[in-house]
Design a protein around this motif. Structure first.
Motif, PDB file in Angstrom:
ATOM      1  N   GLY A 130      20.486  45.569 -14.637  1.00 24.04           N
ATOM      2  CA  GLY A 130      21.737  45.990 -15.275  1.00 24.04           C
ATOM      3  C   GLY A 130      22.890  45.093 -14.829  1.00 24.04           C
ATOM      4  O   GLY A 130      23.787  44.758 -15.608  1.00 24.04           O
ATOM      5  N   ALA A 131      22.827  44.670 -13.542  1.00 26.80           N
ATOM      6  CA  ALA A 131      23.892  43.810 -13.003  1.00 26.80           C
ATOM      7  C   ALA A 131      23.959  42.503 -13.795  1.00 26.80           C
ATOM      8  O   ALA A 131      25.039  41.925 -13.992  1.00 26.80           O
ATOM      9  N   SER A 154      30.809  48.797 -18.201  1.00 25.46           N
ATOM     10  CA  SER A 154      29.576  49.523 -18.546  1.00 25.46           C
ATOM     11  C   SER A 154      29.318  49.498 -20.051  1.00 25.46           C
ATOM     12  O   SER A 154      28.233  49.117 -20.505  1.00 25.46           O
ATOM     13  N   ALA A 163      28.631  45.988 -21.361  1.00 20.76           N
ATOM     14  CA  ALA A 163      27.284  45.493 -21.016  1.00 20.76           C
ATOM     15  C   ALA A 163      26.271  46.077 -21.987  1.00 20.76           C
ATOM     16  O   ALA A 163      25.360  45.384 -22.454  1.00 20.76           O
ATOM     17  N   SER A 164      26.437  47.342 -22.300  1.00 23.33           N
ATOM     18  CA  SER A 164      25.510  47.989 -23.229  1.00 23.33           C
ATOM     19  C   SER A 164      25.590  47.298 -24.599  1.00 23.33           C
ATOM     20  O   SER A 164      24.570  47.118 -25.268  1.00 23.33           O
ATOM     21  N   SER A 189      24.118  43.642 -24.416  1.00 19.93           N
ATOM     22  CA  SER A 189      22.678  43.637 -24.130  1.00 19.93           C
ATOM     23  C   SER A 189      21.840  43.915 -25.378  1.00 19.93           C
ATOM     24  O   SER A 189      20.618  43.776 -25.344  1.00 19.93           O
ATOM     25  N   GLY A 203      15.941  48.907 -14.741  1.00 26.25           N
ATOM     26  CA  GLY A 203      16.629  48.560 -15.983  1.00 26.25           C
ATOM     27  C   GLY A 203      16.337  49.554 -17.088  1.00 26.25           C
ATOM     28  O   GLY A 203      16.241  50.762 -16.843  1.00 26.25           O
ATOM     29  N   ARG A 204      16.217  49.030 -18.300  1.00 29.07           N
ATOM     30  CA  ARG A 204      15.954  49.896 -19.455  1.00 29.07           C
ATOM     31  C   ARG A 204      14.610  49.561 -20.122  1.00 29.07           C
ATOM     32  O   ARG A 204      13.997  50.397 -20.753  1.00 29.07           O
ATOM     33  N   ASP A 205      14.196  48.291 -19.985  1.00 23.44           N
ATOM     34  CA  ASP A 205      13.029  47.808 -20.739  1.00 23.44           C
ATOM     35  C   ASP A 205      12.023  47.115 -19.832  1.00 23.44           C
ATOM     36  O   ASP A 205      11.255  46.279 -20.283  1.00 23.44           O
ATOM     37  N   ILE A 206      12.043  47.438 -18.546  1.00 22.80           N
ATOM     38  CA  ILE A 206      11.184  46.695 -17.619  1.00 22.80           C
ATOM     39  C   ILE A 206       9.708  47.031 -17.881  1.00 22.80           C
ATOM     40  O   ILE A 206       8.889  46.131 -18.055  1.00 22.80           O
ATOM     41  N   ARG A 253      26.358  55.586 -24.653  1.00 20.40           N
ATOM     42  CA  ARG A 253      25.562  54.500 -24.093  1.00 20.40           C
ATOM     43  C   ARG A 253      24.065  54.793 -24.256  1.00 20.40           C
ATOM     44  O   ARG A 253      23.298  53.923 -24.657  1.00 20.40           O
ATOM     45  N   ASP A 268      21.731  52.301 -26.203  1.00 19.62           N
ATOM     46  CA  ASP A 268      20.629  51.657 -25.470  1.00 19.62           C
ATOM     47  C   ASP A 268      19.266  52.066 -26.030  1.00 19.62           C
ATOM     48  O   ASP A 268      18.328  51.280 -26.013  1.00 19.62           O
ATOM     49  N   ARG A 281      18.943  50.662 -30.116  1.00 20.93           N
ATOM     50  CA  ARG A 281      19.050  49.248 -30.510  1.00 20.93           C
ATOM     51  C   ARG A 281      17.684  48.738 -30.962  1.00 20.93           C
ATOM     52  O   ARG A 281      16.642  49.308 -30.590  1.00 20.93           O
TER      53      ARG A 281
HETATM   54  O1   DC Z   1      21.975  50.026 -15.413  1.00 11.16           O
HETATM   55  P1   DC Z   1      23.433  49.616 -15.797  1.00 11.16           P
HETATM   56  O2   DC Z   1      24.296  50.778 -16.108  1.00 11.16           O
HETATM   57  O3   DC Z   1      24.024  48.723 -14.750  1.00 11.16           O
HETATM   58  O4   DC Z   1      23.243  48.731 -17.136  1.00 11.16           O
HETATM   59  C1   DC Z   1      24.343  48.292 -17.925  1.00 11.16           C
HETATM   60  C2   DC Z   1      23.886  48.089 -19.352  1.00 11.16           C
HETATM   61  O5   DC Z   1      23.005  46.974 -19.436  1.00 11.16           O
HETATM   62  C3   DC Z   1      23.120  49.254 -19.985  1.00 11.16           C
HETATM   63  O6   DC Z   1      23.980  50.156 -20.674  1.00 11.16           O
HETATM   64  C4   DC Z   1      22.158  48.607 -20.923  1.00 11.16           C
HETATM   65  C5   DC Z   1      21.982  47.212 -20.387  1.00 11.16           C
HETATM   66  N1   DC Z   1      20.662  46.990 -19.785  1.00 11.16           N
HETATM   67  C6   DC Z   1      19.645  46.631 -20.629  1.00 11.16           C
HETATM   68  O7   DC Z   1      19.818  46.598 -21.833  1.00 11.16           O
HETATM   69  N2   DC Z   1      18.415  46.320 -20.123  1.00 11.16           N
HETATM   70  C7   DC Z   1      18.200  46.373 -18.812  1.00 11.16           C
HETATM   71  N3   DC Z   1      16.988  46.036 -18.343  1.00 11.16           N
HETATM   72  C8   DC Z   1      19.228  46.765 -17.926  1.00 11.16           C
HETATM   73  C9   DC Z   1      20.461  47.073 -18.454  1.00 11.16           C
END
Ligand code: DC
Length: 335
Positions: free
Chosen positions: A148-149, A208, A211-212, A215, A241-244, A292, A296, A299
């Motif tokens: 996310g960072a 925040s 970033a969403s 991304s 993360g979101r998609d690991i 968010r 997220d 998408r």
């Molecule tokens: O985990 P976070 O709140 O720091 O993430 C910020 C944004 O980054 C989150 O709203 C979606 C995106 N993100 C992503 O799409 N895929 C990831 N692996 C991590 C974060």
């Protein structure tokens, strides 16, 4: 300063065997921890009582490690202990996460570290996944990568350049020459943008949502996913993360989907932001989290979703310690 652990075994109690095993072990510890001999403060050995023909410390001196204090001791006889085993503790001046080295039959002592471990933790904002990931990485002594960072840093770069983040081609231009690096200092992830540490800046609440948004673009995701896969290919790590589990590392054996109710997540985020001095309201955070989550998970490219083979961890009624213990147990069932 840090402390590097290591262990190895010999086939028989013979001076040449001990010389060879010690030289190999120390050589690997130096190599894998990127040390110079002058970084080593001292080396302490212990060996099982069936090793009597030669001091491991003497073998270390002969192998070129005589520039620091060396010490060997015999271990008490323990039932069921691995025989003919030499253990070592090396204190060094290096910073960062030490890489333990377990060779030969000693590799079986610590399958959790001798086997490359790649752990994927996905979940929505405020689910407790970063706290769990951070603590898990610390416990297992492996790297933590907060993906996310990375997306936050992309958003910050767009903000700094005054880029319109609804315009994909403008964001693509930023991605072409973004200078983003992830470094580690004292076991902590440091996000570097244009050579500057932005680890605090990227936590600003307005980043925040941005970033969403960024991304969701393929040009952003491709670049970040490539960096993430490169890191996971070379070392053990916990990646959150979101998609690991679904996209970045679909083949990893250890996948978790960390979640909690929207109210619990909003309360956590509210308390965190307030503690950092940000003037935020609980209602706005609930609204922002719902938006968010929706963005997220709806998408087109690599949306947030639970991988079919992920273990779901609902942290709504768990303490951070309970969440880590639960995840660790699940990992240990498999290794
Ligand atoms: O985990 P976070 O709140 O720091 O993430 C910020 C944004 O980054 C989150 O709203 C979606 C995106 N993100 C992503 O799409 N895929 C990831 N692996 C991590 C974060």
């Amino acid at each position: 300063m840090n402390a590097v652990r290591g262990a190895t075994t010999v086939r028989e109690d013979a001076p040449d065997e001990i010389r060879e095993a010690v030289a190999e072990l120390l050589g690997e510890m130096v190599k894998r921890n990127r040390l110079a001999n002058s970084d080593i403060i001292c080396i302490t050995f212990s060996s099982t009582q069936d090793i009597r023909s030669f001091y491991p410390a003497k073998a270390a001196r002969e192998a070129g490690f005589g520039g620091c204090p060396l010490f060997s001791a015999l271990e008490p006889p323990i039932d069921g202990a691995l025989p003919l085993c030499i253990r070592v503790l090396m204190l060094t001046k290096a910073e960062g996460v030490p890489v333990p080295v377990y060779l030969r039959d000693a590799a079986n002592l610590r399958r959790d570290i001798t086997q490359k471990l790649v752990i994927a933790l996905d979940g929505p904002a405020g689910s407790g996944k970063s706290t769990a990931a951070k603590n898990l990485a610390k416990d297992l002594n492996i790297l933590y990568l907060d993906t996310g960072a990375m997306y936050r840093a992309c958003a910050l770069e767009c903000l700094n350049r005054g880029t319109d983040i609804s315009d994909e081609s403008a964001v693509r231009a930023v991605m072409e020459d973004i200078d983003l690096r992830i470094e580690y200092s004292g076991g902590r992830q440091v996000t570097m943008l244009n050579g500057r540490d932005v680890s605090e800046d990227i936590r600003r609440p307005e980043i925040s949502g941005m970033a969403s948004k960024v991304s969701a673009f393929g040009c952003v995701r491709r670049k970040m996913v490539e960096m993430q896969r490169r890191i996971a290919a070379t070392m053990s790590c916990v990646m959150d993360g979101r998609d690991i589990g679904t996209n970045v590392l679909p083949n990893t054996e250890h996948k978790f989907y960390v979640t909690a109710s929207v109210e619990v997540r909003a309360k956590r985020r509210y308390e965190e932001d307030r503690a950092k001095g940000y003037d935020v309201s609980y209602e706005n955070i609930v609204k922002e989290i719902r938006e968010r989550d929706k963005r997220d998970s709806e998408r087109e490219i690599a949306p947030l979703r639970c991988a079919e083979d992920a273990v779901v961890v609902d942290t709504s009624d768990m303490t951070p310690e309970e969440a880590v213990a639960f995840i660790k147990n699940k990992i240990q069932e498999k290794v």
